[in-house]
Design an enzyme around this catalytic site. Structure first.
Site, PDB file in Angstrom:
ATOM      1  N   GLU A   1      -6.092   3.754  -6.062  1.00 54.66           N
ATOM      2  CA  GLU A   1      -7.455   4.101  -5.576  1.00 54.66           C
ATOM      3  C   GLU A   1      -8.206   5.251  -5.876  1.00 54.66           C
ATOM      4  O   GLU A   1      -7.482   6.404  -5.564  1.00 54.66           O
ATOM      5  CB  GLU A   1      -7.403   3.808  -3.955  1.00 54.66           C
TER       6      GLU A   1
ATOM      7  N   ASP B   1       0.872  -1.181   0.015  1.00 57.46           N
ATOM      8  CA  ASP B   1       0.116  -0.171  -0.118  1.00 57.46           C
ATOM      9  C   ASP B   1       0.919   1.152  -0.090  1.00 57.46           C
ATOM     10  O   ASP B   1       1.945   1.434   0.615  1.00 57.46           O
ATOM     11  CB  ASP B   1      -1.004   0.055   1.203  1.00 57.46           C
TER      12      ASP B   1
ATOM     13  N   HIS C   1     -11.299  -3.334   2.752  1.00 55.85           N
ATOM     14  CA  HIS C   1     -11.326  -2.917   4.352  1.00 55.85           C
ATOM     15  C   HIS C   1     -12.121  -1.718   4.272  1.00 55.85           C
ATOM     16  O   HIS C   1     -12.070  -1.186   5.874  1.00 55.85           O
ATOM     17  CB  HIS C   1      -9.797  -2.832   4.714  1.00 55.85           C
ATOM     18  N   ASP C   2     -12.476  -1.045   3.516  1.00 52.35           N
ATOM     19  CA  ASP C   2     -13.257   0.140   3.806  1.00 52.35           C
ATOM     20  C   ASP C   2     -14.907  -0.221   3.480  1.00 52.35           C
ATOM     21  O   ASP C   2     -15.816   0.567   3.621  1.00 52.35           O
ATOM     22  CB  ASP C   2     -13.043   1.402   3.007  1.00 52.35           C
TER      23      ASP C   2
ATOM     24  N   ASP D   1      -3.211   4.713  -2.287  1.00 53.40           N
ATOM     25  CA  ASP D   1      -4.150   5.161  -1.668  1.00 53.40           C
ATOM     26  C   ASP D   1      -4.639   6.572  -2.175  1.00 53.40           C
ATOM     27  O   ASP D   1      -3.728   7.388  -2.256  1.00 53.40           O
ATOM     28  CB  ASP D   1      -3.659   5.326  -0.165  1.00 53.40           C
TER      29      ASP D   1
HETATM   30  O1  ISL Z   1     -14.358   4.579   3.372  1.00 56.95           O
HETATM   31  C1  ISL Z   1     -14.497   5.707   2.859  1.00 56.95           C
HETATM   32  C2  ISL Z   1     -15.374   6.568   3.545  1.00 56.95           C
HETATM   33  O2  ISL Z   1     -16.368   5.957   3.929  1.00 56.95           O
HETATM   34  C3  ISL Z   1     -13.913   6.167   1.753  1.00 56.95           C
HETATM   35  O3  ISL Z   1     -14.353   7.417   1.515  1.00 56.95           O
HETATM   36  C4  ISL Z   1     -12.119   5.974   1.979  1.00 56.95           C
HETATM   37  O4  ISL Z   1     -11.885   7.010   2.970  1.00 56.95           O
HETATM   38  C5  ISL Z   1     -11.619   6.244   0.589  1.00 56.95           C
HETATM   39  O5  ISL Z   1     -12.052   5.438  -0.293  1.00 56.95           O
HETATM   40  C6  ISL Z   1      -9.889   6.411   0.773  1.00 56.95           C
HETATM   41  O6  ISL Z   1      -9.578   5.111   1.406  1.00 56.95           O
HETATM   42  C7  ISL Z   1      -8.442   4.922   1.748  1.00 56.95           C
HETATM   43  O7  ISL Z   1      -7.877   6.240   2.480  1.00 56.95           O
HETATM   44  C8  ISL Z   1      -8.246   6.437   3.642  1.00 56.95           C
HETATM   45  C9  ISL Z   1      -8.137   5.228   4.404  1.00 56.95           C
HETATM   46  O8  ISL Z   1      -8.706   5.410   5.636  1.00 56.95           O
HETATM   47  C10 ISL Z   1      -8.722   3.967   3.717  1.00 56.95           C
HETATM   48  O9  ISL Z   1      -8.643   2.733   4.787  1.00 56.95           O
HETATM   49  C11 ISL Z   1      -8.189   3.823   2.498  1.00 56.95           C
HETATM   50  O10 ISL Z   1      -8.448   2.662   1.874  1.00 56.95           O
HETATM   51  C12 ISL Z   1      -6.975   7.495   4.291  1.00 56.95           C
HETATM   52  O11 ISL Z   1      -5.788   6.880   3.948  1.00 56.95           O
END
Ligand code: ISL
Ligand code: CA
Length: 550
Positions: A254, A99, A327-328, A200
């Protein structure tokens, strides 16, 4: 360096290290724990792992807040553990995608600490520090975690920008030194032998110069100024030219809020930016405005339209990534009109096929291979994710928000997919010998890897078969895509075709028997995969999936 595009033949498994396997009884997953389970991955048949962040971090956002890009978070292990894991993965023919979190750092990163210690420090310009305007914040931007995007610097007068938690200050990519730092750390990990990066929130790295106010929105104002910003493509091309192109690596961005047109720019074959992106159009089909807490009734027609649009748009114009969990996101069984009770097993298998045989590189999230469900959280204190906690706070402050959001937190919270992987029926699910950092789902007593392994009709056995079938299959890798029933509200039947050979995937997204004449025309074909042993002639049973070859 000749890039082999190996990722087009990959099936990727995502590991969220905190929740995967705890080797030393401190309640937190770790790298030796991962090593101990590599044979599980090998047997499953995946050939690549995407590992969520393992770098040094105060863990305000479970590692998405990095304080040292060159070291490992001690509870996860050491650099030697990491090297051993990488070796053991490679020995098993499994590649590793790390990541890359470089839209922001942790507020405990040395750069940020120097920046707030000394206003004349060169690190000040690594971030966005701005004066407030007449008792107001520098602008009206909101953070993704339900707060304002600005926080007063400790012991100072200015505010700093954070699009996520206040412990995650945004990096200023306009500063060439920041970009050089990113290239340096990429090179460091690639030289260690890693095979690529999941980048990310990469679409947020370029902000509109001057950081102007955005259009007002109740939760997330300013998006138009920090997503797909003016220099995004320049920055990605620079990373590609100076780093990615020199290695046989793979990158997946992402890309929150990227349209198909954006995607063509990000992954177009001649663009030299990224190899793949994660778009969220499909996971947004059951919410309003792309905002997951505003849950809306799921529409299969909409989901099919999204898949169809992306499949057609990127055919020969780029490469898709395919996923349904991470994971989100909450768990997929029980979502998209499926069942996490009576028809959990059928649902898990059908959902896999609904995306797994599309064109692109498929991802599987840990626990998905046994059909893990959302967690049975009972009280507010069961939740640990910063986003869930902020949402509870917001609900306490604002009655109107509370009305719309509160009831959804339990089902939608990111904590749902972050509960420990259920390896066996022991008290902490074989994840740990002590109480883990987050609740273990009570259903681990019967829903676990050990049990599933024994069942020839289990979810795991099906996933193995599906992965095996996909491997080396030219129809699935190269074939065209056609939705045979785009208007149908209950069935998703899609066809992939390559050199006059077809794969047809028939999915029933309901808990009822659904009849359709198209189905009877298909029965003469060879069945390569299904979640029922016996079939009806012109019907699909509840959540039935049949994959035919023609
Ligand atoms: O899960 C979300 C909000 O409900 C998404 O908006 C998420 O924050 C977004 O996809 C970005 O995600 C990534 O960056 C974030 C981290 O918290 C997430 O786990 C990661 O996948 C900040 O680094
Ligand atoms: Ca541990």
């Amino acid at each position: 360096m000749k890039r082999t595009h190996w990722y087009k033949d990959a099936v990727v498994y995502q590991i969220y290290p905190r929740s995967f396997c705890d080797s030393n009884g401190d309640g937190i997953g770790d790298i030796p724990g991962i090593i101990s389970k590599l044979d599980h991955l090998k047997e499953l048949g995946v050939n690549c792992v995407w590992l969520s962040p393992i770098y040094k971090s105060p863990q305000h956002d479970n590692g998405y807040d990095i304080s040292d890009y060159y070291d490992i978070y001690p509870p996860f292990g050491t650099m030697d553990d990491f090297k051993e894991m990488l070796k053991q993965m490679h020995d098993r023919g499994i590649r590793l995608i790390m990541d890359l979190v470089v839209n922001h750092t942790s507020n405990e990163h040395m750069w940020f600490k120097e920046a707030i210690k000394d206003k004349s420090s060169p690190y000040r310009d690594y971030y966005f520090f701005r004066k407030g305007k007449k008792k107001k914040l520098p602008n009206n931007w909101g953070s993704f975690f339900m707060e304002k995007a600005w926080e007063k610097e400790p012991n100072g007068e200015e505010y700093y920008l954070h699009l996520f938690a206040k412990e995650q200050p945004d990096l200023n990519w306009e500063n060439k030194k920041v970009r050089e730092e990113v290239k340096k750390l990429l090179t460091f990990w690639l030289d260690l032998g890693v095979d690529g990066f999941r980048c990310d929130v990469i679409t947020a790295i370029s902000k509109t110069p001057g950081l102007p106010n955005g259009k007002y929105k109740p939760v997330l104002s300013g998006l138009e100024h920090f997503v797909n910003g003016p220099k995004l493509h320049d920055y990605l091309q620079e990373l590609n030219r100076d780093v990615f192109s020199k290695y046989d690596c793979a990158t997946v961005g992402e890309t929150i809020l990227s349209s198909i047109d954006d995607a063509k720019l990000l992954v177009g074959p001649d663009r030299n930016e990224l190899d793949m992106i994660f778009n969220f159009d499909h996971t947004d089909t059951d919410n309003y405005f792309g905002y997951k807490y505003l849950v809306k009734k799921f529409s299969l027609r909409k989901l099919k339209k999204v898949y169809s649009n992306w499949q057609h748009a990127l055919y020969n114009n780029g490469w898709n990534s395919l996923f349904i969990e991470n994971h989100d996101q909450r768990r997929s069984v029980g979502r998209f009109n499926t069942s996490d009770t009576t028809y959990r097993i059928q649902s898990a298998k059908m959902l896999l096929c609904s995306y797994f045989f599309l064109q692109g590189t498929p991802f599987i999230y840990q626990g998905q291979e046994i059909g893990m469900t959302n967690c049975d959280f009972k009280k507010e204190s069961d939740f640990v994710d910063v986003e869930a906690i902020n949402t509870f706070k917001l609900c306490r402050k604002n009655k109107l928000f509370s009305l719309f959001l509160k009831k959804n937190i339990k089902n939608v919270s990111r904590d749902n997919s972050r509960t420990p992987v259920q390896w066996d029926d022991s008290i902490y699910a074989g994840f740990s010998t002590v109480k883990p950092w987050i609740k273990v789902n009570d259903n681990h007593t019967w829903l676990n890897v050990e049990n599933d392994k024994k069942d020839p009709n289990g979810v795991l056995a099906f996933f193995k078969e599906a992965i095996k079938y996909r491997k080396g299959n030219e129809i699935i890798k190269n074939g065209t895509f056609k939705d045979l029933l785009p208007k149908h509200k209950k069935l998703f039947i899609y066809e992939r075709e390559f050199e006059n050979k077809k794969v047809i995937v028939c999915c029933n997204f309901t808990n009822k028997i659904v009849k359709h004449k198209l189905l009877s025309n298909l029965t003469s074909n060879k069945i390569v995969l299904s979640n029922y042993n016996k079939h009806l002639n012109d019907c699909l049973k509840p959540y039935e999936v049949i994959v035919y070859e023609k």
